[in-house]
Design an enzyme around this catalytic site. Structure first.
Site, PDB file in Angstrom:
ATOM      1  N   ARG A 105       0.883  -1.177   0.000  1.00 49.02           N
ATOM      2  CA  ARG A 105       0.000   0.000   0.000  1.00 49.02           C
ATOM      3  C   ARG A 105       0.914   1.218   0.000  1.00 49.02           C
ATOM      4  NH1 ARG A 105      -5.351   1.302   3.532  1.00 49.02           N
ATOM      5  NH2 ARG A 105      -6.111  -0.133   1.957  1.00 49.02           N
ATOM      6  N   HIS A 132      -7.319   0.794  -6.493  1.00 51.25           N
ATOM      7  CA  HIS A 132      -7.516  -0.103  -5.343  1.00 51.25           C
ATOM      8  C   HIS A 132      -8.183  -1.383  -5.882  1.00 51.25           C
ATOM      9  CE1 HIS A 132      -7.784  -1.458  -1.358  1.00 51.25           C
ATOM     10  NE2 HIS A 132      -8.653  -0.617  -0.833  1.00 51.25           N
ATOM     11  N   GLN A 135     -10.133  -3.963  -3.634  1.00 52.31           N
ATOM     12  CA  GLN A 135     -11.440  -3.478  -3.195  1.00 52.31           C
ATOM     13  C   GLN A 135     -12.497  -3.768  -4.258  1.00 52.31           C
ATOM     14  OE1 GLN A 135     -12.281  -1.742  -0.188  1.00 52.31           O
ATOM     15  NE2 GLN A 135     -14.309  -2.252  -0.967  1.00 52.31           N
ATOM     16  N   ASP A 226     -17.328   6.963  -1.641  1.00 50.52           N
ATOM     17  CA  ASP A 226     -16.076   6.854  -0.880  1.00 50.52           C
ATOM     18  C   ASP A 226     -15.805   8.245  -0.301  1.00 50.52           C
ATOM     19  OD1 ASP A 226     -13.571   6.134   0.127  1.00 50.52           O
ATOM     20  OD2 ASP A 226     -12.549   6.244  -1.815  1.00 50.52           O
ATOM     21  N   CYS A 266     -16.536   1.662   0.459  1.00 52.53           N
ATOM     22  CA  CYS A 266     -15.387   0.785   0.733  1.00 52.53           C
ATOM     23  C   CYS A 266     -14.980   0.820   2.200  1.00 52.53           C
ATOM     24  CB  CYS A 266     -14.220   1.180  -0.150  1.00 52.53           C
ATOM     25  SG  CYS A 266     -13.753   2.912   0.039  1.00 52.53           S
ATOM     26  N   ARG A 294     -13.760  -8.769   1.239  1.00 51.44           N
ATOM     27  CA  ARG A 294     -12.328  -8.512   1.027  1.00 51.44           C
ATOM     28  C   ARG A 294     -11.549  -9.785   1.354  1.00 51.44           C
ATOM     29  NH1 ARG A 294     -10.334  -3.381   1.224  1.00 51.44           N
ATOM     30  NH2 ARG A 294      -8.486  -4.464   0.439  1.00 51.44           N
TER      31      ARG A 294
HETATM   32  N1   CP Z   1     -11.389  -0.315   2.260  1.00 50.80           N
HETATM   33  C1   CP Z   1     -10.125  -0.372   2.710  1.00 50.80           C
HETATM   34  O1   CP Z   1      -9.172  -0.581   1.952  1.00 50.80           O
HETATM   35  O2   CP Z   1     -10.003  -0.210   4.051  1.00 50.80           O
HETATM   36  P1   CP Z   1      -8.631  -0.032   4.867  1.00 50.80           P
HETATM   37  O3   CP Z   1      -8.059   1.303   4.450  1.00 50.80           O
HETATM   38  O4   CP Z   1      -9.015  -0.093   6.299  1.00 50.80           O
HETATM   39  O5   CP Z   1      -7.709  -1.145   4.462  1.00 50.80           O
HETATM   40  N1  NVA Z   2      -9.993   6.693  -1.330  1.00 51.42           N
HETATM   41  C1  NVA Z   2      -9.625   6.272   0.003  1.00 51.42           C
HETATM   42  C2  NVA Z   2      -9.890   4.808   0.150  1.00 51.42           C
HETATM   43  C3  NVA Z   2      -9.553   4.207   1.489  1.00 51.42           C
HETATM   44  C4  NVA Z   2      -9.795   2.729   1.529  1.00 51.42           C
HETATM   45  C5  NVA Z   2      -8.162   6.603   0.270  1.00 51.42           C
HETATM   46  O1  NVA Z   2      -7.336   6.440  -0.641  1.00 51.42           O
HETATM   47  O2  NVA Z   2      -7.846   7.049   1.369  1.00 51.42           O
END
Ligand code: CP
Ligand code: NVA
Length: 309
Positions: A105, A132, A135, A226, A266, A294
């Site tokens: 990440r 993502h 997701q 989101d 999400c 997930r």
């Molecule tokens: N939806 C999602 O990716 O959640 P987290 O940021 O908690 O991993």
């Molecule tokens: N768009 C958000 C998604 C978190 C799961 C971010 O990137 O923070």
């Protein structure tokens, strides 16, 4: 079979309509009979490099790998300090010698590309500023649970961000009618829209991008949102709160959608900003099914990338 066109899942574009459909079928199988896969990845080790916080992605990958017989090593940014303590390519070259897969990440999508370039093992995108994909896999597993394989209308309301990009690409790849309602200046990136349009031509799906949430929500079977301020954009929070007025997923918007419509997010949610509490707690909400899926969809991904299944 390997689900991926190359060795990595950095983008939905690393899947094909066939491999994506197969992953979702396997995700359903894993959900139905988890014990059947409990030793499938015995002896395999996964490194997880997380530059940003996470609840769902971290726990589902760790728990998923464990429940397949493998193990995961979580490496936070303050431990590894990728790009500071040592360059990302050296992190990749080292991990390649010790583990079988990297889940990462990152703030910048370029960091993922650099890791994948140097690693000779698969690299999975656990969220970057561009996409993502994990997701989106869970999201379409969830949509199929509500609507079977019927190619319903899915409307994303809010920021044309990483989550929107992957949802849009996977949706059109699978033949869904995809709509995005966002304020001017917050559209999904041109490159993504172009890719989505070309996938739609092949699949029979469609892509509509617009700025009127009410018109786009009308008759949709899925309303998805989101956060308006993603991780890394915190300094823009006040401006974004102003720019996204009128784009909240609330009872009024849901009333315009199809009667059987489902609400998706999400998570984590900023309750009261992009979505209201009552909608999250309503009958229409499948947010926690998404979160559960997930686990199952990522287990399917790990099985296809690493396993003999
Ligand atoms: N939806 C999602 O990716 O959640 P987290 O940021 O908690 O991993
Ligand atoms: N768009 C958000 C998604 C978190 C799961 C971010 O990137 O923070």
């Amino acid at each position: 079979m390997n689900a991926l066109s190359g060795k990595d899942l950095l983008s939905i574009l690393d899947l094909t309509p066939e491999s994506a459909g197969d992953l979702l079928d396997l995700a359903d199988q894993v959900k139905g009979t988890p014990r059947a896969f409990s030793t499938a990845l015995s002896g395999k080790v996964m490194a997880m490099i997380f530059e940003k916080p996470s609840l769902r992605t971290r726990v589902t990958f760790e728990s998923g790998m464990f429940s397949l017989g493998g193990m995961a090593i979580y490496l936070s940014q303050d431990q590894v300090r990728m790009g500071d303590r040592e360059p990302d390519y050296d992190v990749a070259r080292n991990l390649t010698r010790w583990v079988q897969i990297i889940v990462a990440r990152t703030y910048s999508h370029q960091t993922l590309l650099d890791l994948a370039q140097e690693a000779t093992i698969p690299v999975i995108n656990a969220l970057s500023d561009w996409e993502h994909p994990c997701q989106a896999l869970a999201d379409f597993q969830t949509i199929r649970e509500s609507f079977g394989k019927s190619k319903v209308t899915v409307t994303f309301v809010g920021d044309g961000n990483n989550v929107c990009h992957s949802l849009l690409l996977l949706g059109v790849m699978l033949g869904y009618r995809m709509r995005v309602a966002c304020p001017k200046g917050y559209e999904p990136r041109h490159e993504i829209v172009r890719q989505a349009q070309s996938l739609a031509e092949a699949s029979g799906g469609s892509v509509t991008i617009g700025h009127d949430p009410c018109a786009l929500a009308k008759d949709s079977q899925v309303l998805y949102t989101d956060v308006w301020t993603s991780m890394g954009q915190e300094k823009e929070h006040e401006k974004r709160l102003r720019d996204f007025q009128g784009f909240q997923l609330n009872r009024e918007l849901l009333a315009l959608a199809a009667p059987e419509a489902r609400v998706m997010h999400c998570l984590p949610a900023h309750r009261g900003e992009e979505i209201t509490d009552d909608i999250i707690e309503s009958e229409a909400s499948v947010l926690y099914d998404q979160a559960e899926n997930r686990l199952h969809s990522q287990k399917a991904l790990l099985l296809r990338v690493l396993g003999e299944v």
